[in-house]
Structures are given as C-alpha cells and as structure tokens.
Design a protein around this motif. Structure first.
Motif, PDB file in Angstrom:
ATOM      1  N   PRO A   1      29.619  47.718  40.433  1.00 33.31           N
ATOM      2  CA  PRO A   1      30.804  47.140  41.091  1.00 33.31           C
ATOM      3  C   PRO A   1      30.583  45.737  41.631  1.00 33.31           C
ATOM      4  N   GLU A   2      29.346  45.390  42.004  1.00 33.08           N
ATOM      5  CA  GLU A   2      29.139  44.046  42.545  1.00 33.08           C
ATOM      6  C   GLU A   2      29.335  42.968  41.477  1.00 33.08           C
ATOM      7  N   PHE A   3      29.042  43.297  40.225  1.00 36.79           N
ATOM      8  CA  PHE A   3      29.263  42.334  39.132  1.00 36.79           C
ATOM      9  C   PHE A   3      30.757  42.195  38.861  1.00 36.79           C
ATOM     10  N   ARG A   4      31.455  43.321  38.801  1.00 35.68           N
ATOM     11  CA  ARG A   4      32.898  43.267  38.551  1.00 35.68           C
ATOM     12  C   ARG A   4      33.604  42.513  39.662  1.00 35.68           C
ATOM     13  N   ALA A   5      33.227  42.767  40.910  1.00 38.24           N
ATOM     14  CA  ALA A   5      33.876  42.085  42.035  1.00 38.24           C
ATOM     15  C   ALA A   5      33.638  40.579  41.976  1.00 38.24           C
ATOM     16  N   ALA A   6      32.419  40.167  41.631  1.00 39.79           N
ATOM     17  CA  ALA A   6      32.108  38.737  41.559  1.00 39.79           C
ATOM     18  C   ALA A   6      32.915  38.056  40.459  1.00 39.79           C
ATOM     19  N   MET A   7      33.008  38.689  39.299  1.00 36.33           N
ATOM     20  CA  MET A   7      33.765  38.091  38.195  1.00 36.33           C
ATOM     21  C   MET A   7      35.258  38.039  38.519  1.00 36.33           C
ATOM     22  N   ASP A   8      35.781  39.129  39.078  1.00 35.52           N
ATOM     23  CA  ASP A   8      37.200  39.150  39.429  1.00 35.52           C
ATOM     24  C   ASP A   8      37.539  38.035  40.423  1.00 35.52           C
ATOM     25  N   ALA A   9      36.643  37.814  41.396  1.00 33.94           N
ATOM     26  CA  ALA A   9      36.917  36.797  42.414  1.00 33.94           C
ATOM     27  C   ALA A   9      36.948  35.403  41.815  1.00 33.94           C
ATOM     28  N   VAL A  10      35.996  35.102  40.931  1.00 29.65           N
ATOM     29  CA  VAL A  10      35.970  33.781  40.297  1.00 29.65           C
ATOM     30  C   VAL A  10      37.195  33.602  39.400  1.00 29.65           C
ATOM     31  N   ALA A  11      37.534  34.644  38.639  1.00 30.51           N
ATOM     32  CA  ALA A  11      38.697  34.548  37.755  1.00 30.51           C
ATOM     33  C   ALA A  11      39.982  34.363  38.549  1.00 30.51           C
ATOM     34  N   ALA A  12      40.112  35.038  39.690  1.00 26.34           N
ATOM     35  CA  ALA A  12      41.342  34.948  40.481  1.00 26.34           C
ATOM     36  C   ALA A  12      41.621  33.514  40.907  1.00 26.34           C
ATOM     37  N   VAL A  13      40.561  32.764  41.236  1.00 24.16           N
ATOM     38  CA  VAL A  13      40.738  31.363  41.620  1.00 24.16           C
ATOM     39  C   VAL A  13      41.283  30.569  40.434  1.00 24.16           C
ATOM     40  N   ARG A  14      40.718  30.780  39.237  1.00 28.56           N
ATOM     41  CA  ARG A  14      41.192  30.048  38.052  1.00 28.56           C
ATOM     42  C   ARG A  14      42.623  30.432  37.707  1.00 28.56           C
ATOM     43  N   TYR A  15      42.967  31.692  37.836  1.00 29.95           N
ATOM     44  CA  TYR A  15      44.338  32.115  37.559  1.00 29.95           C
ATOM     45  C   TYR A  15      45.302  31.459  38.544  1.00 29.95           C
ATOM     46  N   ALA A  16      44.926  31.472  39.832  1.00 30.78           N
ATOM     47  CA  ALA A  16      45.804  30.909  40.856  1.00 30.78           C
ATOM     48  C   ALA A  16      46.040  29.421  40.631  1.00 30.78           C
ATOM     49  N   GLU A  17      45.027  28.722  40.124  1.00 26.63           N
ATOM     50  CA  GLU A  17      45.199  27.302  39.832  1.00 26.63           C
ATOM     51  C   GLU A  17      46.294  27.060  38.796  1.00 26.63           C
TER      52      GLU A  17
END
Length: 379
Positions: free
Chosen positions: A140-156
């Motif tokens: 889960p720590e890998f999935r959470a890290a990737m999701d967080a980075v992706a969320a920033v790019r999506y929000a941009e």
C-alpha cells in the motif's frame, strides 16, 4: 466497441495485457494500444494498432533517476517508483497521449496497474476504466505514493481520476499476499504465458529419462551479461540442459560461459520457451512468474529490483520454488537452489496446484464479454 489499452512502455507491463486484447479483437471490437512508439515492433507482431505517446522506458528511468538521485529499477523505494510511473511518465507523455486518445475516441480504457496515463485519458474523456493487475497486490505504501504524485499532475490539468470500474486480477489465490482484501469491482482473469493463445502448455512429450531442462530468463531489462554469466557458469557445471534468453540487446558472444554447455535464444514467446522445461530460473517479473506457474513448472527466483522481491516471496510461500533475496542470490546459491528444486518433486506438485488454480480462473474471452456487456447500450 472501441477498447484502448494503455501501458508503461516496458515488455513486462505490456505483454500481460495481450490475452485480453486478443479476446476483445476476436469478439470483433476495435483495439488499440497507447504507449511509446519504441514498442511498435512488439505490437506489430501481435497485429495491434499503436497510438504512440511518450518516450521509451530508458528515457523515463534516466529522468526519474535525475530527479530523485536513485535508480527506479534497482532501488524501488516508494518515492522513486512514484516519480518514475506517475511523475516523469505523465510529464513526458500526457500531451501526446491525450491528443491521441481524443482522436481515437475509446469507449473503454484498460490500463495496467502501474500506468497513470490511461486513467488520465479516461478522466479527460469521461469514459470508464478497468485496471489490469499482473501479480500479487502492490504494497500500500507504493500505491499511495504513486496515487499522490499522479493526483497533482491530474489537478494541473483540471482533472480527477475516475475510480476503476473493475480490478482485473490475474493472481491465483496461492500467490496472493497474506491478509489481502479484494477491492470492489474485482474480476479474476486467467493469466497466460505470452504467445499461448488460450491453450495450456502440453505435458513433456518424452517419457524416457533425460537430462533436466532449465530455462534461464531475466526478462528484457535485467538480463545483463555481467549479472548472468557467473550464474550460468555455476549452473552449467551441473548435468542440466541450459537454455538462456538474451533480452533485447545482448548477443551470445557477450556472455563469458562455456558455449558448448549453454544454448542462447533471442526474444521468444514464453509459451514456446516453457515446452518440455523442468525448471525456470528467473528474475521474477510478474508475467514470467505467472506464465511459468500456469504451466505447472517450479521456479528459482533471483530478484533484481522492482516488484520481483514480492514474486520471490510468494513463489516460496506457495511451495512452488525457492526465492533468493539479499545475500543468498550468489551464483553458487542459485545453482544450489536449482539442484534442490529439481531434486524435490514437492516443488513441482505445488506448482501444479497453482496451475490448477489458474486454469479455474475465467478465461480472457469471458472477461472481455463481461466488460463489453456492461458498456452495451440499453435497448
């Protein structure tokens, strides 16, 4: 229907999607792949259309290493992995990918577990997405890290990721992480060795006693001659017949071994390589691991990076082979493990148990029909 598959530009992420893609095409659906143009030859061999977008994996690895100061292949810490899959890849791929997807107009996007470009296109186009997982659940720590980075790019881009309608799970029960809870929308999907085309590999054809046949394959990324040569020298000292895959760039002459005792082969579908094989020695890529177990063949897993340590652990937990993490993965340790697995029929019996679980999972054609039925217009 128009089905767009999206993949990280690496063989280990792309090949596990082919059985389902073929199943959709055999139904008469339009199928295309969204990934780097450098994978065009692989897709051409399968007869799939390519929507080229973004750089090849070597460029992404170099960029992620530049940003983090660590190698995402050999040092798979959550923040490094997240930068590779969700940071650098979105930054260097998104514009081309969104333009291509808008032009192609898919009705469903199937994305592999580590791909964040396909879900970006799904959010942009407001179409459903299904996530294809190829192996035991990611920590889960890998999935959470990737999701967080992706969320920033999506929000941009003014976007929010759509929840996946389905989690297409290719992992048989014997290989799954202890205590794992299936996510909503889980659909089991039978994994198949690349090139198998829906057929289970046949049993060895020769009943007469013979030398053990060992396949050594470290995939397309981790098959460096300097890593494999010492292992091959130790393995070739036994009585086994050795067949070794070359990866994408090496030649047989690059390996410092007795070439009279080792047979090298170029890129070949895994289903062909597994025929009449008694043992697979591998780095533990998810596609190779599940494809080998689908054939009921025991393994020695010598992880080099990425998620391969997970595969090694789960193969050992299932009793279908031995995993050699850390300091035990010496050439001598690999040869000793190979001898132990070949000598103990319990490993083969456990591998057959996993193969029976895989055979009982829904075939790609069944899963394609289920996904298509959900997208069919209501009369």
């Amino acid at each position: 229907m128009r089905i767009l598959f999206s993949s990280t530009p690496a063989h280990g992420h792309l090949l596990p999607q082919f059985p389902l893609a073929h199943a959709f095409r055999e139904r008469g659906d339009d199928v295309a792949f969204l990934t780097a143009g450098g994978l065009a030859p692989v897709l051409a061999r399968e007869g799939f259309d390519l929507l080229p977008a973004g750089p090849t994996v070597d460029v992404l690895v170099a960029e992620a290493a530049r940003r983090t100061g660590a190698d995402p292949k050999g040092e798979p810490a959550p923040e490094v992995v997240a930068e590779f899959f969700a940071g650098a890849r979105i930054d260097l791929t998104a514009d081309e990918a969104l333009a291509a997807a808008r032009d192609w107009r898919p009705e469903l996007i199937v994305t592999e577990l580590c791909d964040y470009v396909g879900p970006l296109a799904a959010a942009d186009l407001d179409v459903p997405v299904a996530t294809l997982a190829y192996g035991p659940a990611m920590p889960p720590e890998f999935r959470a890290a990737m999701d967080a980075v992706a969320a920033v790019r999506y929000a941009e881009r003014g976007l929010t990721a759509r929840p996946a309608a389905h989690y297409l799970d290719t992992c048989p029960p014997a290989m799954q992480q202890d205590g794992w809870q299936p996510p909503s929308g889980r659909l089991p999907l039978r994994p198949e060795p690349h090139g198998q085309g829906g057929r289970r590999p046949s049993a060895p054809a020769d009943p007469e006693p013979r030398r053990p046949r060992v396949l050594v394959t470290f995939g397309t990324v981790f098959s460096a001659p300097e890593v494999l040569s010492p292992i091959l020298r130790e393995l070739s000292a036994s009585d086994a017949e050795l067949r070794v895959t070359l990866g994408l760039t090496a030649s047989a002459e690059d390996f410092d071994v007795d070439h009279d005792r080792v047979t090298f082969v170029g890129f070949t579908p895994l289903s062909e390589l597994l025929h009449d094989t008694d043992l697979v020695v591998t780095h533990g890529g998810a596609g190779t691991t599940l494809g080998t177990l689908a054939a009921g063949i025991p393994m020695v897993v010598v992880p080099q990076g990425a998620d391969q340590f997970i595969q090694a652990d789960r193969v050992a937990a299932a009793g279908a082979g031995l995993g050699l993490p850390g300091g035990t993965a010496t050439p001598e340790g690999v040869a000793k493990a190979a001898s132990a697995v070949l000598a103990d029929q319990g490993f083969r019996a456990a591998a057959r148990t996993v193969a029976d679980q895989i055979a009982a999972m829904p075939a790609p054609a069944e899963v394609a029909a289920t996904l298509a039925a959900e997208q069919a217009p209501v009369a």
